[in-house]
Design a protein around this motif. Structure first.
Motif, PDB file in Angstrom:
ATOM      1  N   LEU A 124       0.826  -1.198   0.000  1.00 22.11           N
ATOM      2  CA  LEU A 124       0.000   0.000   0.000  1.00 22.11           C
ATOM      3  C   LEU A 124       0.870   1.261   0.000  1.00 22.11           C
ATOM      4  CD1 LEU A 124      -2.804  -1.024   2.548  1.00 22.11           C
ATOM      5  CD2 LEU A 124      -3.032  -0.779   0.065  1.00 22.11           C
ATOM      6  N   ASP A 125       1.936   1.263   0.817  1.00 18.99           N
ATOM      7  CA  ASP A 125       2.839   2.417   0.824  1.00 18.99           C
ATOM      8  C   ASP A 125       3.529   2.596  -0.528  1.00 18.99           C
ATOM      9  OD1 ASP A 125       2.174   2.899   3.449  1.00 18.99           O
ATOM     10  OD2 ASP A 125       3.913   1.832   4.275  1.00 18.99           O
ATOM     11  N   LEU A 126       3.918   1.490  -1.144  1.00 14.86           N
ATOM     12  CA  LEU A 126       4.564   1.567  -2.450  1.00 14.86           C
ATOM     13  C   LEU A 126       3.593   2.093  -3.502  1.00 14.86           C
ATOM     14  CD1 LEU A 126       7.177   0.949  -3.972  1.00 14.86           C
ATOM     15  CD2 LEU A 126       6.255  -1.349  -4.435  1.00 14.86           C
ATOM     16  N   ALA A 127       2.320   1.669  -3.419  1.00 18.23           N
ATOM     17  CA  ALA A 127       1.319   2.162  -4.370  1.00 18.23           C
ATOM     18  C   ALA A 127       1.089   3.657  -4.190  1.00 18.23           C
ATOM     19  CB  ALA A 127       0.022   1.390  -4.197  1.00 18.23           C
ATOM     20  N   LEU A 128       1.102   4.127  -2.965  1.00 18.13           N
ATOM     21  CA  LEU A 128       0.902   5.553  -2.723  1.00 18.13           C
ATOM     22  C   LEU A 128       2.079   6.381  -3.236  1.00 18.13           C
ATOM     23  CD1 LEU A 128      -0.663   5.481   0.865  1.00 18.13           C
ATOM     24  CD2 LEU A 128      -1.813   6.072  -1.275  1.00 18.13           C
ATOM     25  N   GLN A 129       3.281   5.830  -3.159  1.00 15.36           N
ATOM     26  CA  GLN A 129       4.455   6.564  -3.624  1.00 15.36           C
ATOM     27  C   GLN A 129       4.428   6.786  -5.140  1.00 15.36           C
ATOM     28  OE1 GLN A 129       7.950   4.516  -2.262  1.00 15.36           O
ATOM     29  NE2 GLN A 129       7.429   4.788  -0.081  1.00 15.36           N
ATOM     30  N   HIS A 130       3.834   5.859  -5.897  1.00 23.10           N
ATOM     31  CA  HIS A 130       3.842   5.953  -7.359  1.00 23.10           C
ATOM     32  C   HIS A 130       2.474   6.332  -7.919  1.00 23.10           C
ATOM     33  CE1 HIS A 130       7.314   3.380  -6.397  1.00 23.10           C
ATOM     34  NE2 HIS A 130       7.855   3.898  -7.516  1.00 23.10           N
ATOM     35  N   ALA A 131       1.518   6.571  -7.071  1.00 27.91           N
ATOM     36  CA  ALA A 131       0.170   6.893  -7.551  1.00 27.91           C
ATOM     37  C   ALA A 131       0.028   8.386  -7.795  1.00 27.91           C
ATOM     38  CB  ALA A 131      -0.880   6.419  -6.554  1.00 27.91           C
ATOM     39  N   ASP A 132      -0.940   8.716  -8.641  1.00 28.84           N
ATOM     40  CA  ASP A 132      -1.258  10.117  -8.913  1.00 28.84           C
ATOM     41  C   ASP A 132      -2.018  10.665  -7.707  1.00 28.84           C
ATOM     42  OD1 ASP A 132      -1.836  12.571  -9.895  1.00 28.84           O
ATOM     43  OD2 ASP A 132      -3.055  11.868 -11.587  1.00 28.84           O
ATOM     44  N   LYS A 133      -1.477  11.694  -7.085  1.00 30.93           N
ATOM     45  CA  LYS A 133      -2.085  12.228  -5.862  1.00 30.93           C
ATOM     46  C   LYS A 133      -3.481  12.766  -6.094  1.00 30.93           C
ATOM     47  CE  LYS A 133       1.731  11.390  -3.652  1.00 30.93           C
ATOM     48  NZ  LYS A 133       1.808  10.254  -2.693  1.00 30.93           N
ATOM     49  N   GLU A 134      -3.758  13.206  -7.333  1.00 32.80           N
ATOM     50  CA  GLU A 134      -5.061  13.811  -7.620  1.00 32.80           C
ATOM     51  C   GLU A 134      -6.101  12.779  -8.031  1.00 32.80           C
ATOM     52  OE1 GLU A 134      -4.411  16.754 -10.540  1.00 32.80           O
ATOM     53  OE2 GLU A 134      -3.164  18.041  -9.234  1.00 32.80           O
ATOM     54  N   HIS A 135      -5.682  11.558  -8.228  1.00 26.16           N
ATOM     55  CA  HIS A 135      -6.638  10.515  -8.653  1.00 26.16           C
ATOM     56  C   HIS A 135      -7.474  10.079  -7.453  1.00 26.16           C
ATOM     57  CE1 HIS A 135      -8.253   6.936 -10.594  1.00 26.16           C
ATOM     58  NE2 HIS A 135      -7.766   7.432 -11.768  1.00 26.16           N
ATOM     59  N   GLY A 140      -8.455   6.682  -1.793  1.00 30.73           N
ATOM     60  CA  GLY A 140      -9.000   5.469  -1.190  1.00 30.73           C
ATOM     61  C   GLY A 140      -7.898   4.556  -0.659  1.00 30.73           C
ATOM     62  N   VAL A 141      -6.814   4.440  -1.448  1.00 30.89           N
ATOM     63  CA  VAL A 141      -5.693   3.607  -0.992  1.00 30.89           C
ATOM     64  C   VAL A 141      -5.064   4.206   0.265  1.00 30.89           C
ATOM     65  CG1 VAL A 141      -3.418   2.718  -1.592  1.00 30.89           C
ATOM     66  CG2 VAL A 141      -5.248   2.676  -3.289  1.00 30.89           C
ATOM     67  N   SER A 142      -4.960   5.541   0.279  1.00 33.16           N
ATOM     68  CA  SER A 142      -4.396   6.208   1.453  1.00 33.16           C
ATOM     69  C   SER A 142      -5.267   5.979   2.692  1.00 33.16           C
ATOM     70  CB  SER A 142      -4.256   7.705   1.173  1.00 33.16           C
ATOM     71  OG  SER A 142      -3.767   8.375   2.322  1.00 33.16           O
ATOM     72  N   MET A 143      -6.578   5.972   2.514  1.00 37.91           N
ATOM     73  CA  MET A 143      -7.488   5.714   3.649  1.00 37.91           C
ATOM     74  C   MET A 143      -7.319   4.294   4.182  1.00 37.91           C
ATOM     75  SD  MET A 143     -11.631   6.099   3.724  1.00 37.91           S
ATOM     76  CE  MET A 143     -11.504   7.796   3.151  1.00 37.91           C
ATOM     77  N   VAL A 144      -7.183   3.311   3.265  1.00 33.96           N
ATOM     78  CA  VAL A 144      -6.994   1.927   3.691  1.00 33.96           C
ATOM     79  C   VAL A 144      -5.676   1.779   4.454  1.00 33.96           C
ATOM     80  CG1 VAL A 144      -6.677  -0.438   2.892  1.00 33.96           C
ATOM     81  CG2 VAL A 144      -8.414   0.995   1.835  1.00 33.96           C
ATOM     82  N   ALA A 145      -4.612   2.461   3.972  1.00 37.22           N
ATOM     83  CA  ALA A 145      -3.308   2.394   4.643  1.00 37.22           C
ATOM     84  C   ALA A 145      -3.391   2.988   6.048  1.00 37.22           C
ATOM     85  CB  ALA A 145      -2.261   3.121   3.811  1.00 37.22           C
ATOM     86  N   ARG A 146      -4.139   4.068   6.196  1.00 38.29           N
ATOM     87  CA  ARG A 146      -4.280   4.671   7.534  1.00 38.29           C
ATOM     88  C   ARG A 146      -5.067   3.755   8.473  1.00 38.29           C
ATOM     89  NH1 ARG A 146      -5.252   9.460   4.531  1.00 38.29           N
ATOM     90  NH2 ARG A 146      -7.498   9.226   4.885  1.00 38.29           N
TER      91      ARG A 146
END
Length: 225
Positions: A124-135, A140-146
């Protein structure tokens, strides 16, 4: 001579009843005779209700305990007391050991579950590092990680501090050493993978790069060349 009148039947009957009562009433000296009979009785010969008619004192009365038997009883009492104290101490140790083993079993089960979840959090952290912040998916991924981090925090899991901290081989795994002008020597300059610990136990050390300090200046003869 004048003839006496004959007694009527009623008078005869009354006279007979008076004679009967007189014969049934006790005489004046009878109470004295009863007291004398009571005094003449031997108190030792009186029979108590419910008591045996004959009592053999040699068989019924308990004998005195000899001195050596009394010492034996005291010794047996002390031995039984010591055995009881040892049994209580052993049971108390058993109870504490059982509680400690149950706590260790629960902690090992928790550690195994958390270790299985750590790769999921890494992805999840790796996906957030390479994901488009505005998408929208990024949020949603950031919420699941939290949510994962909150669950770990409630379970007592902590993230091991890395960048900017002094290198500690107990909690850090040095992947590389590199010189750095910005980071002091023997200090973590970069983190490749987060580390976690549960209380005082390290679940996974942090994989880091350690600074070797500022690079050395070239020698004077090398500079002239």
């Amino acid at each position: 001579m004048k003839q006496q009148p004959k007694k009527t039947e009623l008078e005869k009957k009354l006279k007979a009843e008076m004679a009967a009562e007189k014969s049934a009433a006790p005489s004046e000296d009878e109470p004295q005779r009863r007291e004398m009979n009571a005094e003449e009785l031997n108190p030792a010969e009186e029979v108590i209700d419910g008591a045996p008619e004959s009592l053999d004192t040699d068989e019924e009365l308990p004998e005195m305990v000899p001195a050596h038997d009394f010492q034996t009883l005291i010794q047996e009492h002390n031995e039984l007391k010591n055995q009881l104290l040892r049994a209580r101490a052993e049971f108390d140790n058993y109870r504490k050991r059982t509680q400690r083993e149950a706590e260790q079993t629960r902690q090992r089960a928790t550690e195994a579950l958390i270790r299985d979840l750590l790769p999921v959090i890494d992805n999840l952290d790796l996906a957030l590092q390479h994901a488009d912040k505005e998408h929208p998916i990024s949020e949603g991924v950031s919420m699941v990680a939290r949510q994962f981090q909150d669950v770990l925090r409630r379970a007592g899991v902590e993230i091991i501090p890395a960048v900017g901290s002094a290198f500690d081989p107990e909690i850090h795994e040095a992947v590389m050493h590199a010189p750095s002008e910005e980071v002091a020597e023997n200090t973590v300059s970069h983190e490749f993978q987060k580390g976690y610990r549960l209380g005082g136990f390290v679940l996974r050390p942090s994989k880091v790069a350690v600074s070797k300090g500022a690079p050395e200046a070239p020698a004077a003869d090398e500079a002239s060349e």
